[in-house]
Write an enzyme that holds these catalytic residues in place. Structure first.
Site, mmCIF file in Angstrom:
data_model
loop_
_atom_site.group_PDB
_atom_site.id
_atom_site.type_symbol
_atom_site.label_atom_id
_atom_site.label_comp_id
_atom_site.label_asym_id
_atom_site.label_seq_id
_atom_site.Cartn_x
_atom_site.Cartn_y
_atom_site.Cartn_z
ATOM 1 N N LYS A 103 0.866 -1.001 -0.069
ATOM 2 C CA LYS A 103 0.139 0.078 -0.071
ATOM 3 C C LYS A 103 0.923 1.233 -0.106
ATOM 4 C CE LYS A 103 -4.451 1.024 2.315
ATOM 5 N NZ LYS A 103 -5.234 0.938 3.617
HETATM 6 O O1 G3P Z 1 -9.141 1.950 4.006
HETATM 7 C C1 G3P Z 1 -8.997 3.157 4.501
HETATM 8 C C2 G3P Z 1 -9.679 3.363 5.769
HETATM 9 O O2 G3P Z 1 -8.983 2.791 6.749
HETATM 10 C C3 G3P Z 1 -9.915 4.783 6.306
HETATM 11 O O3 G3P Z 1 -10.971 4.732 7.100
HETATM 12 O O4 G3P Z 1 -12.579 5.566 8.665
HETATM 13 O O5 G3P Z 1 -10.275 6.037 8.817
HETATM 14 O O6 G3P Z 1 -11.386 7.076 7.254
HETATM 15 P P1 G3P Z 1 -11.323 6.033 8.027
#
Ligand code: G3P
Length: 217
Positions: free
Chosen positions: A83
């Site tokens: 990633k």
């Molecule tokens: O896959 C990316 C994700 O982990 C981000 O999610 O909820 O931290 O914006 P969030």
């Protein structure tokens, strides 16, 4: 639509995996921090548990160092997707590591032009962050639709991995638009099974079964 689980919590991944609904796992440095585990150890455990791609994120910011970290992460298991953040250096690392045959997930994508660049640099997956756009009053789902249209216009094979999914409605909308994959926390995936009318209907059926003395085994 493929389902990835957005977590580094082994127990949650194992439970969902037993249902056969886990096509892959995504992690990031924040999720690794939350797990309290060593990145190499926990990623290996996850990669042994699931058959599909397991995204592990670099923490370097310069292309050469990203490439070195990516190569190290790729030694963890065959199903590792490296990633990389959507920066200029991240795109350089994407080009180099994809040319070596590694799966690449380009993350922190917030615009269609960024997604276009990632596809041209050989990304296997592009991760547009829906929830974080919604958080600042922009339309995360419109970004998914724009990328779908652009990739289809030119036949890019990069898979759209709808990320930063916070609600069950995000899942429905991403599926309607045709995102190839969605990644969501285990809590959101469990909520997909819930409906108040299911609960209400089952309650009545059970009452009637008891009243009728229905016994099956
Ligand atoms: O896959 C990316 C994700 O982990 C981000 O999610 O909820 O931290 O914006 P969030």
């Amino acid at each position: 639509m493929k389902f990835f689980v957005d977590t580094a919590e082994i127990d949650a991944i194992a439970e969902l995996n037993e249902l056969g609904i886990v096509d892959g796992v995504t992690t990031n440095p924040s999720l690794i921090k939350k797990s309290g585990r060593d990145i190499l150890e926990v990623t290996k455990e996850i990669a042994d548990l699931v058959d599909g791609p397991v995204s592990a994120e670099v923490v370097a910011t310069e292309a050469g160092a990203m490439i070195a970290e990516g190569r190290k992460l790729a030694t963890i298991a065959e199903n590792i997707a490296i990633k990389l953040p959507l920066t200029w250096d991240g795109l350089k690392a994407c080009k180099a590591l994809s040319a070596e045959g590694h799966m690449i997930n380009v993350t922190l994508c917030f615009s269609a032009n960024q997604a276009l660049l990632a596809a041209k640099a050989g990304a296997t997956f592009i991760s547009p962050f829906i929830g974080r756009l919604d958080d600042i009053n922009l339309d995360g789902m419109q970004l998914i639709a724009d990328i779908r249209q652009i990739y289809d216009n030119y036949g890019f094979e990069t898979e759209i991995l709808a990320a930063s999914i916070r609600t069950v409605n995000h899942v429905t909308e991403a599926a309607r638009i045709g995102a190839d994959i969605m990644t969501a926390p285990p809590e959101v995936i469990r909520k997909l099974a819930q409906h108040p009318l299911t609960d209400k209907g089952l309650e009545q059926f059970l009452k009637d079964a008891e009243a009728a003395g229905i016994k099956i085994v």
